[in-house]
Write a protein that holds these residues in place. Structure first.
Motif, PDB file in Angstrom:
ATOM      1  N   ALA A 293       0.835  -1.201   0.000  1.00  0.00           N
ATOM      2  CA  ALA A 293       0.000   0.000   0.000  1.00  0.00           C
ATOM      3  C   ALA A 293       0.873   1.257   0.000  1.00  0.00           C
ATOM      4  CB  ALA A 293      -0.932  -0.004   1.214  1.00  0.00           C
ATOM      5  N   GLU A 294       1.970   1.222   0.766  1.00  0.00           N
ATOM      6  CA  GLU A 294       2.895   2.358   0.790  1.00  0.00           C
ATOM      7  C   GLU A 294       3.490   2.593  -0.589  1.00  0.00           C
ATOM      8  OE1 GLU A 294       7.080   3.668   2.957  1.00  0.00           O
ATOM      9  OE2 GLU A 294       5.874   2.079   3.840  1.00  0.00           O
ATOM     10  N   ARG A 295       3.862   1.522  -1.276  1.00  0.00           N
ATOM     11  CA  ARG A 295       4.444   1.647  -2.619  1.00  0.00           C
ATOM     12  C   ARG A 295       3.418   2.206  -3.613  1.00  0.00           C
ATOM     13  NH1 ARG A 295       7.467   3.495  -5.967  1.00  0.00           N
ATOM     14  NH2 ARG A 295       7.939   2.305  -7.822  1.00  0.00           N
ATOM     15  N   VAL A 296       2.170   1.756  -3.509  1.00  0.00           N
ATOM     16  CA  VAL A 296       1.114   2.271  -4.381  1.00  0.00           C
ATOM     17  C   VAL A 296       0.958   3.775  -4.167  1.00  0.00           C
ATOM     18  CG1 VAL A 296      -1.392   2.266  -4.790  1.00  0.00           C
ATOM     19  CG2 VAL A 296      -0.147   0.105  -4.636  1.00  0.00           C
ATOM     20  N   LEU A 297       0.933   4.202  -2.917  1.00  0.00           N
ATOM     21  CA  LEU A 297       0.794   5.635  -2.625  1.00  0.00           C
ATOM     22  C   LEU A 297       1.991   6.428  -3.134  1.00  0.00           C
ATOM     23  CD1 LEU A 297      -0.760   5.487   0.947  1.00  0.00           C
ATOM     24  CD2 LEU A 297      -1.899   6.086  -1.203  1.00  0.00           C
ATOM     25  N   GLU A 298       3.196   5.852  -3.055  1.00  0.00           N
ATOM     26  CA  GLU A 298       4.382   6.527  -3.595  1.00  0.00           C
ATOM     27  C   GLU A 298       4.266   6.716  -5.106  1.00  0.00           C
ATOM     28  OE1 GLU A 298       7.689   4.094  -2.458  1.00  0.00           O
ATOM     29  OE2 GLU A 298       7.649   4.784  -0.370  1.00  0.00           O
ATOM     30  N   VAL A 299       3.805   5.674  -5.793  1.00  0.00           N
ATOM     31  CA  VAL A 299       3.646   5.758  -7.256  1.00  0.00           C
ATOM     32  C   VAL A 299       2.596   6.801  -7.620  1.00  0.00           C
ATOM     33  CG1 VAL A 299       2.875   4.500  -9.312  1.00  0.00           C
ATOM     34  CG2 VAL A 299       4.500   3.439  -7.731  1.00  0.00           C
ATOM     35  N   ILE A 300       1.460   6.780  -6.907  1.00  0.00           N
ATOM     36  CA  ILE A 300       0.396   7.746  -7.200  1.00  0.00           C
ATOM     37  C   ILE A 300       0.879   9.168  -6.919  1.00  0.00           C
ATOM     38  CG2 ILE A 300      -1.901   8.546  -6.485  1.00  0.00           C
ATOM     39  CD1 ILE A 300      -2.619   5.555  -6.094  1.00  0.00           C
ATOM     40  N   ALA A 301       1.595   9.367  -5.816  1.00  0.00           N
ATOM     41  CA  ALA A 301       2.122  10.705  -5.499  1.00  0.00           C
ATOM     42  C   ALA A 301       3.099  11.148  -6.579  1.00  0.00           C
ATOM     43  CB  ALA A 301       2.803  10.695  -4.133  1.00  0.00           C
ATOM     44  N   GLY A 302       3.969  10.251  -7.036  1.00  0.00           N
ATOM     45  CA  GLY A 302       4.911  10.574  -8.103  1.00  0.00           C
ATOM     46  C   GLY A 302       4.208  10.890  -9.401  1.00  0.00           C
ATOM     47  N   LEU A 303       3.142  10.147  -9.692  1.00  0.00           N
ATOM     48  CA  LEU A 303       2.350  10.402 -10.900  1.00  0.00           C
ATOM     49  C   LEU A 303       1.753  11.808 -10.858  1.00  0.00           C
ATOM     50  CD1 LEU A 303       0.823   9.493 -13.484  1.00  0.00           C
ATOM     51  CD2 LEU A 303      -0.954   8.638 -11.959  1.00  0.00           C
ATOM     52  N   HIS A 304       1.125  12.147  -9.741  1.00  0.00           N
ATOM     53  CA  HIS A 304       0.516  13.468  -9.636  1.00  0.00           C
ATOM     54  C   HIS A 304       1.565  14.574  -9.671  1.00  0.00           C
ATOM     55  CE1 HIS A 304      -3.700  12.446  -9.182  1.00  0.00           C
ATOM     56  NE2 HIS A 304      -3.298  11.381  -8.501  1.00  0.00           N
ATOM     57  N   ALA A 305       2.681  14.365  -9.009  1.00  0.00           N
ATOM     58  CA  ALA A 305       3.739  15.389  -8.999  1.00  0.00           C
ATOM     59  C   ALA A 305       4.314  15.595 -10.401  1.00  0.00           C
ATOM     60  CB  ALA A 305       4.849  14.990  -8.030  1.00  0.00           C
ATOM     61  N   SER A 306       4.512  14.521 -11.136  1.00  0.00           N
ATOM     62  CA  SER A 306       5.137  14.642 -12.459  1.00  0.00           C
ATOM     63  C   SER A 306       4.194  15.162 -13.527  1.00  0.00           C
ATOM     64  CB  SER A 306       5.713  13.292 -12.897  1.00  0.00           C
ATOM     65  OG  SER A 306       4.672  12.370 -13.159  1.00  0.00           O
ATOM     66  N   THR A 307       2.890  15.140 -13.262  1.00  0.00           N
ATOM     67  CA  THR A 307       1.932  15.581 -14.277  1.00  0.00           C
ATOM     68  C   THR A 307       1.253  16.891 -13.919  1.00  0.00           C
ATOM     69  OG1 THR A 307       0.153  14.269 -13.267  1.00  0.00           O
ATOM     70  CG2 THR A 307       1.438  13.219 -15.030  1.00  0.00           C
ATOM     71  N   TRP A 308       1.637  17.500 -12.817  1.00  0.00           N
ATOM     72  CA  TRP A 308       0.992  18.740 -12.388  1.00  0.00           C
ATOM     73  C   TRP A 308       1.096  19.796 -13.483  1.00  0.00           C
ATOM     74  CZ3 TRP A 308      -2.186  19.250  -8.488  1.00  0.00           C
ATOM     75  CH2 TRP A 308      -2.573  20.532  -8.090  1.00  0.00           C
ATOM     76  N   GLU A 309      -0.053  20.243 -13.988  1.00  0.00           N
ATOM     77  CA  GLU A 309      -0.154  21.252 -15.032  1.00  0.00           C
ATOM     78  C   GLU A 309       0.604  20.883 -16.312  1.00  0.00           C
ATOM     79  OE1 GLU A 309       0.623  25.167 -13.457  1.00  0.00           O
ATOM     80  OE2 GLU A 309      -1.040  25.008 -12.054  1.00  0.00           O
ATOM     81  N   LEU A 310       0.721  19.603 -16.599  1.00  0.00           N
ATOM     82  CA  LEU A 310       1.356  19.134 -17.827  1.00  0.00           C
ATOM     83  C   LEU A 310       0.478  19.552 -19.010  1.00  0.00           C
ATOM     84  CD1 LEU A 310       3.873  17.397 -18.549  1.00  0.00           C
ATOM     85  CD2 LEU A 310       2.351  15.424 -18.582  1.00  0.00           C
ATOM     86  N   PRO A 311       1.007  20.308 -19.976  1.00  0.00           N
ATOM     87  CA  PRO A 311       0.181  20.832 -21.080  1.00  0.00           C
ATOM     88  C   PRO A 311      -0.599  19.758 -21.847  1.00  0.00           C
ATOM     89  CG  PRO A 311       2.320  21.890 -21.076  1.00  0.00           C
ATOM     90  CD  PRO A 311       2.387  20.780 -20.052  1.00  0.00           C
ATOM     91  N   VAL A 312      -0.014  18.580 -22.073  1.00  0.00           N
ATOM     92  CA  VAL A 312      -0.705  17.561 -22.860  1.00  0.00           C
ATOM     93  C   VAL A 312      -1.995  17.098 -22.180  1.00  0.00           C
ATOM     94  CG1 VAL A 312       0.484  15.540 -21.903  1.00  0.00           C
ATOM     95  CG2 VAL A 312      -0.354  15.483 -24.256  1.00  0.00           C
ATOM     96  N   LEU A 313      -2.099  17.292 -20.866  1.00  0.00           N
ATOM     97  CA  LEU A 313      -3.294  16.849 -20.147  1.00  0.00           C
ATOM     98  C   LEU A 313      -4.435  17.860 -20.197  1.00  0.00           C
ATOM     99  CD1 LEU A 313      -1.678  15.195 -17.009  1.00  0.00           C
ATOM    100  CD2 LEU A 313      -2.457  14.119 -19.123  1.00  0.00           C
TER     101      LEU A 313
END
Length: 172
Positions: A99-119
């Motif tokens: 569960a900790e690893r899943v949350l790390e991946v999700i946090a990394g996903l959100h951090a890396s895509t914050w205001e990403l123009p393609v989205l």
């Protein structure tokens, strides 16, 4: 050569291509005609693999092909086969470390895509998910979910027909 078929809303078919390569073909292959809302849900997955997945560092399979054909009511992705990976299902229980690893991946996903123009052009949640989840949280499908042994852990107020659907609608 077809090696394996995993049925579901989006059927996964493991296909052997040549002597030593397999790929996963994923598409709504149940034979049921896809309405516009359901097809738009699958179109989001196509858009993810085609336009976004390659920009992320979350361990998604490499996409070899992704296309939606609305006129034919079809969406399809061809993915690298992650045969050695372990995929959990909705009924699995995760360890605290998982569960900790899943949350790390999700946090990394959100951090890396914050205001990403393609989205900017990607339809916002719930979009087509509203139609899909509304169907899943009602009628025979939800009754079937409640009949499974793991459903015993669902709190009684949410077992009442329509209660979870109403809660999700309130969240939206």
């Amino acid at each position: 050569v077809i090696e394996d078929v995993i049925p579901g809303a989006a059927t996964k078919v493991r296909v052997r291509v040549g002597d030593d390569q397999t790929v996963i073909v994923k598409a709504p292959l149940s034979g049921a005609e896809q309405d516009d809302a359901t097809l738009s849900f699958f179109a989001l997955e196509v858009a993810f693999y085609r336009d976004v997945a390659g920009l992320l560092e979350v361990g998604s399979p490499r996409c070899l092909f992704a296309e939606t054909r609305a006129a034919e009511g079809q969406a399809l992705v061809v993915l690298e086969d992650l045969r050695e990976a372990h995929f959990h299902t909705a009924g699995d229980t995760l360890s605290s470390q998982e569960a900790e690893r899943v949350l790390e991946v999700i946090a990394g996903l959100h951090a890396s895509t914050w205001e990403l123009p393609v989205l900017a052009d990607v339809r916002r949640y719930p979009g087509p998910m509203r139609h899909v989840l509304t169907g899943m949280l009602s009628g025979r499908y939800w009754a079937g979910c409640l009949s499974r042994p793991r459903a015993a852990t669902i709190p009684e107020p949410l077992r009442e027909p329509g209660a979870l659907r109403a809660a999700v609608e309130a969240l939206w």
